[in-house]
Design a protein around this motif. Structure first.
Motif, PDB file in Angstrom:
ATOM      1  N   THR A   7      74.643  33.985  58.011  1.00  0.00           N
ATOM      2  CA  THR A   7      73.378  33.300  58.273  1.00  0.00           C
ATOM      3  C   THR A   7      72.264  34.336  58.421  1.00  0.00           C
ATOM      4  O   THR A   7      72.531  35.536  58.565  1.00  0.00           O
ATOM      5  CB  THR A   7      73.443  32.432  59.549  1.00  0.00           C
ATOM      6  OG1 THR A   7      73.476  33.268  60.703  1.00  0.00           O
ATOM      7  CG2 THR A   7      74.669  31.520  59.541  1.00  0.00           C
ATOM      8  N   SER A   8      71.033  33.875  58.384  1.00  0.00           N
ATOM      9  CA  SER A   8      69.865  34.745  58.540  1.00  0.00           C
ATOM     10  C   SER A   8      68.976  34.133  59.622  1.00  0.00           C
ATOM     11  O   SER A   8      69.364  33.172  60.293  1.00  0.00           O
ATOM     12  CB  SER A   8      69.114  34.849  57.214  1.00  0.00           C
ATOM     13  OG  SER A   8      68.609  33.573  56.865  1.00  0.00           O
ATOM     14  N   ARG A   9      67.776  34.667  59.753  1.00  0.00           N
ATOM     15  CA  ARG A   9      66.808  34.141  60.723  1.00  0.00           C
ATOM     16  C   ARG A   9      66.579  32.633  60.504  1.00  0.00           C
ATOM     17  O   ARG A   9      66.413  31.883  61.458  1.00  0.00           O
ATOM     18  CB  ARG A   9      65.494  34.908  60.549  1.00  0.00           C
ATOM     19  CG  ARG A   9      64.561  34.887  61.709  1.00  0.00           C
ATOM     20  CD  ARG A   9      63.332  35.724  61.390  1.00  0.00           C
ATOM     21  NE  ARG A   9      63.539  37.145  61.581  1.00  0.00           N
ATOM     22  CZ  ARG A   9      63.443  37.765  62.760  1.00  0.00           C
ATOM     23  NH1 ARG A   9      63.138  37.096  63.846  1.00  0.00           N
ATOM     24  NH2 ARG A   9      63.635  39.063  62.849  1.00  0.00           N
ATOM     25  N   ASP A  10      66.607  32.205  59.238  1.00  0.00           N
ATOM     26  CA  ASP A  10      66.442  30.787  58.892  1.00  0.00           C
ATOM     27  C   ASP A  10      67.486  29.899  59.551  1.00  0.00           C
ATOM     28  O   ASP A  10      67.243  28.718  59.785  1.00  0.00           O
ATOM     29  CB  ASP A  10      66.582  30.589  57.366  1.00  0.00           C
ATOM     30  CG  ASP A  10      65.262  30.781  56.660  1.00  0.00           C
ATOM     31  OD1 ASP A  10      64.242  30.931  57.364  1.00  0.00           O
ATOM     32  OD2 ASP A  10      65.259  30.785  55.415  1.00  0.00           O
ATOM     33  N   GLY A  11      68.670  30.453  59.762  1.00  0.00           N
ATOM     34  CA  GLY A  11      69.758  29.678  60.365  1.00  0.00           C
ATOM     35  C   GLY A  11      69.614  29.532  61.872  1.00  0.00           C
ATOM     36  O   GLY A  11      70.449  28.896  62.508  1.00  0.00           O
ATOM     37  N   GLY A  12      68.562  30.119  62.423  1.00  0.00           N
ATOM     38  CA  GLY A  12      68.298  29.985  63.852  1.00  0.00           C
ATOM     39  C   GLY A  12      69.106  30.962  64.685  1.00  0.00           C
ATOM     40  O   GLY A  12      69.942  31.702  64.171  1.00  0.00           O
ATOM     41  N   ASP A  13      68.822  30.947  65.982  1.00  0.00           N
ATOM     42  CA  ASP A  13      69.516  31.825  66.928  1.00  0.00           C
ATOM     43  C   ASP A  13      70.860  31.202  67.286  1.00  0.00           C
ATOM     44  O   ASP A  13      70.921  30.170  67.935  1.00  0.00           O
ATOM     45  CB  ASP A  13      68.648  31.990  68.181  1.00  0.00           C
ATOM     46  CG  ASP A  13      69.346  32.803  69.258  1.00  0.00           C
ATOM     47  OD1 ASP A  13      70.400  33.407  68.957  1.00  0.00           O
ATOM     48  OD2 ASP A  13      68.833  32.832  70.387  1.00  0.00           O
ATOM     49  N   LEU A  14      71.943  31.857  66.869  1.00  0.00           N
ATOM     50  CA  LEU A  14      73.269  31.275  67.094  1.00  0.00           C
ATOM     51  C   LEU A  14      73.866  31.661  68.451  1.00  0.00           C
ATOM     52  O   LEU A  14      75.035  31.395  68.712  1.00  0.00           O
ATOM     53  CB  LEU A  14      74.203  31.604  65.930  1.00  0.00           C
ATOM     54  CG  LEU A  14      73.751  30.866  64.659  1.00  0.00           C
ATOM     55  CD1 LEU A  14      74.566  31.277  63.466  1.00  0.00           C
ATOM     56  CD2 LEU A  14      73.810  29.352  64.850  1.00  0.00           C
ATOM     57  N   LYS A  15      73.040  32.224  69.321  1.00  0.00           N
ATOM     58  CA  LYS A  15      73.444  32.292  70.731  1.00  0.00           C
ATOM     59  C   LYS A  15      73.228  30.920  71.366  1.00  0.00           C
ATOM     60  O   LYS A  15      73.779  30.615  72.405  1.00  0.00           O
ATOM     61  CB  LYS A  15      72.607  33.340  71.476  1.00  0.00           C
ATOM     62  CG  LYS A  15      73.245  34.712  71.430  1.00  0.00           C
ATOM     63  CD  LYS A  15      72.646  35.594  72.493  1.00  0.00           C
ATOM     64  CE  LYS A  15      73.588  36.722  72.822  1.00  0.00           C
ATOM     65  NZ  LYS A  15      72.958  37.657  73.760  1.00  0.00           N
ATOM     66  N   ASP A  16      72.423  30.119  70.687  1.00  0.00           N
ATOM     67  CA  ASP A  16      72.045  28.802  71.187  1.00  0.00           C
ATOM     68  C   ASP A  16      73.123  27.768  70.842  1.00  0.00           C
ATOM     69  O   ASP A  16      73.516  27.635  69.675  1.00  0.00           O
ATOM     70  CB  ASP A  16      70.700  28.420  70.543  1.00  0.00           C
ATOM     71  CG  ASP A  16      70.281  27.032  70.901  1.00  0.00           C
ATOM     72  OD1 ASP A  16      70.017  26.794  72.093  1.00  0.00           O
ATOM     73  OD2 ASP A  16      70.253  26.169  70.003  1.00  0.00           O
ATOM     74  N   LEU A  17      73.610  27.029  71.854  1.00  0.00           N
ATOM     75  CA  LEU A  17      74.745  26.112  71.637  1.00  0.00           C
ATOM     76  C   LEU A  17      74.391  24.964  70.710  1.00  0.00           C
ATOM     77  O   LEU A  17      75.216  24.547  69.893  1.00  0.00           O
ATOM     78  CB  LEU A  17      75.249  25.578  72.981  1.00  0.00           C
ATOM     79  CG  LEU A  17      75.808  26.639  73.940  1.00  0.00           C
ATOM     80  CD1 LEU A  17      76.323  25.977  75.217  1.00  0.00           C
ATOM     81  CD2 LEU A  17      76.916  27.457  73.279  1.00  0.00           C
ATOM     82  N   GLN A 196      72.177  36.314  64.426  1.00  0.00           N
ATOM     83  CA  GLN A 196      72.704  35.567  63.299  1.00  0.00           C
ATOM     84  C   GLN A 196      74.228  35.695  63.358  1.00  0.00           C
ATOM     85  O   GLN A 196      74.776  36.285  64.287  1.00  0.00           O
ATOM     86  CB  GLN A 196      72.173  36.084  61.959  1.00  0.00           C
ATOM     87  CG  GLN A 196      72.429  37.559  61.687  1.00  0.00           C
ATOM     88  CD  GLN A 196      71.137  38.353  61.569  1.00  0.00           C
ATOM     89  OE1 GLN A 196      70.075  37.770  61.403  1.00  0.00           O
ATOM     90  NE2 GLN A 196      71.211  39.652  61.687  1.00  0.00           N
ATOM     91  N   ALA A 197      74.910  35.156  62.339  1.00  0.00           N
ATOM     92  CA  ALA A 197      76.369  35.209  62.403  1.00  0.00           C
ATOM     93  C   ALA A 197      76.992  35.315  61.033  1.00  0.00           C
ATOM     94  O   ALA A 197      76.415  34.896  60.026  1.00  0.00           O
ATOM     95  CB  ALA A 197      76.914  33.962  63.113  1.00  0.00           C
ATOM     96  N   GLY A 198      78.175  35.887  61.022  1.00  0.00           N
ATOM     97  CA  GLY A 198      79.079  35.795  59.879  1.00  0.00           C
ATOM     98  C   GLY A 198      80.066  34.695  60.206  1.00  0.00           C
ATOM     99  O   GLY A 198      80.456  34.539  61.369  1.00  0.00           O
ATOM    100  N   ILE A 199      80.424  33.899  59.196  1.00  0.00           N
ATOM    101  CA  ILE A 199      81.332  32.755  59.404  1.00  0.00           C
ATOM    102  C   ILE A 199      82.405  32.819  58.309  1.00  0.00           C
ATOM    103  O   ILE A 199      82.071  33.075  57.149  1.00  0.00           O
ATOM    104  CB  ILE A 199      80.583  31.412  59.215  1.00  0.00           C
ATOM    105  CG1 ILE A 199      79.212  31.410  59.885  1.00  0.00           C
ATOM    106  CG2 ILE A 199      81.455  30.231  59.627  1.00  0.00           C
ATOM    107  CD1 ILE A 199      79.142  30.969  61.280  1.00  0.00           C
ATOM    108  N   ILE A 200      83.651  32.528  58.687  1.00  0.00           N
ATOM    109  CA  ILE A 200      84.696  32.410  57.657  1.00  0.00           C
ATOM    110  C   ILE A 200      85.639  31.275  58.028  1.00  0.00           C
ATOM    111  O   ILE A 200      85.878  31.008  59.205  1.00  0.00           O
ATOM    112  CB  ILE A 200      85.472  33.735  57.448  1.00  0.00           C
ATOM    113  CG1 ILE A 200      86.335  33.621  56.201  1.00  0.00           C
ATOM    114  CG2 ILE A 200      86.290  34.114  58.677  1.00  0.00           C
ATOM    115  CD1 ILE A 200      86.767  34.946  55.614  1.00  0.00           C
ATOM    116  N   SER A 201      86.144  30.602  56.995  1.00  0.00           N
ATOM    117  CA  SER A 201      87.147  29.552  57.229  1.00  0.00           C
ATOM    118  C   SER A 201      88.063  29.494  56.031  1.00  0.00           C
ATOM    119  O   SER A 201      87.715  29.957  54.936  1.00  0.00           O
ATOM    120  CB  SER A 201      86.465  28.208  57.435  1.00  0.00           C
ATOM    121  OG  SER A 201      85.724  27.873  56.276  1.00  0.00           O
ATOM    122  N   LEU A 202      89.257  28.944  56.235  1.00  0.00           N
ATOM    123  CA  LEU A 202      90.197  28.757  55.132  1.00  0.00           C
ATOM    124  C   LEU A 202      89.767  27.568  54.294  1.00  0.00           C
ATOM    125  O   LEU A 202      89.153  26.637  54.825  1.00  0.00           O
ATOM    126  CB  LEU A 202      91.601  28.484  55.672  1.00  0.00           C
ATOM    127  CG  LEU A 202      92.448  29.700  55.986  1.00  0.00           C
ATOM    128  CD1 LEU A 202      93.725  29.272  56.689  1.00  0.00           C
ATOM    129  CD2 LEU A 202      92.780  30.496  54.716  1.00  0.00           C
TER     130      LEU A 202
END
Ligand SMILES: [Zn+2]
Length: 202
Positions: A7-17, A196-202
């Motif tokens: 994600t980037s800045r566009d994806g918002g602050d992912l510290k936020d629940l 921001q975050a990195g995300i992975i899933s199967l």
């Protein structure tokens, strides 16, 4: 087939629940697991029943469970293989502790075959200046982090790449510097709390 997302800045602050929950819904995942990150070398195997575990890497074989690592200059690194996926939060401290290599070991322990890794947006070699003492300490331990003694900036992306390649992992780097690209949160650029975050899933 795994799915990786940075994600980037566009994806918002992912510290936020609330931001995390809307991302989970958007990704159509049953669970989206974030970590309470402490620059540790702790890797946890999860199945979706966990809350927000205290660790810096996650591994799962469960479909429907997405793994997330927050970062804003540190490297979010995703790992994929046939049956197992993983994610790690790798900063200077985690790099020295070998968190990325430990993630690979845990994945192999769960039966993963060939593993590929992806380095997400993170601070680049040119921008990550540290004190001369710290430069010497880290480059002595991990020579591939070296740039030049005049600059004393550390190449963390190169450091994690050599660590992983020594284990037979194929590494790709998205090649985006979080400090130079204003689309991304950067701790050194003044974003002291947003991630921001990195995300992975199967
Ligand atoms: Zn840079």
């Amino acid at each position: 087939m795994s799915r990786t997302l940075f994600t980037s800045r566009d994806g918002g602050d992912l510290k936020d629940l609330a931001g995390r929950e809307s991302l989970r819904v958007e990704l159509s995942m049953e669970k989206l697991i974030f970590m309470h990150q402490t620059h540790s070398d702790l890797v946890l195997v999860v199945d979706g029943s966990e809350g927000e575990p205290m660790c810096d890497a996650l591994v799962t074989r469960s479909k429907g469970v997405a793994l997330a690592a927050m970062a804003a200059d540190c490297m979010p690194v995703t790992f994929t293989s046939d049956w197992v996926v993983g994610i790690a939060h790798v900063g200077r401290v985690g790099l020295v502790k070998g968190i990325a290599q430990k993630t690979v070991e845990v994945m192999h322990g769960l039966g993963a075959g060939k593993i590929s890794a992806f380095i997400g947006p993170s601070i680049c070699a040119k921008c990550y200046e540290v004190s001369p003492d710290m430069y010497e300490e880290v480059t002595t331990l991990i020579p591939s982090t070296a740039t030049s003694f005049e600059l004393h900036s550390l190449d963390l992306q190169s450091g994690v790449t050599t660590q992983l390649e020594s284990l037979g992992v194929e590494v790709e780097n998205v090649g985006i510097c979080t400090l130079e690209n204003s689309d991304y949160f950067s701790f050194r650029g003044g974003d002291l709390s947003a991630r921001q975050a990195g995300i992975i899933s199967l």
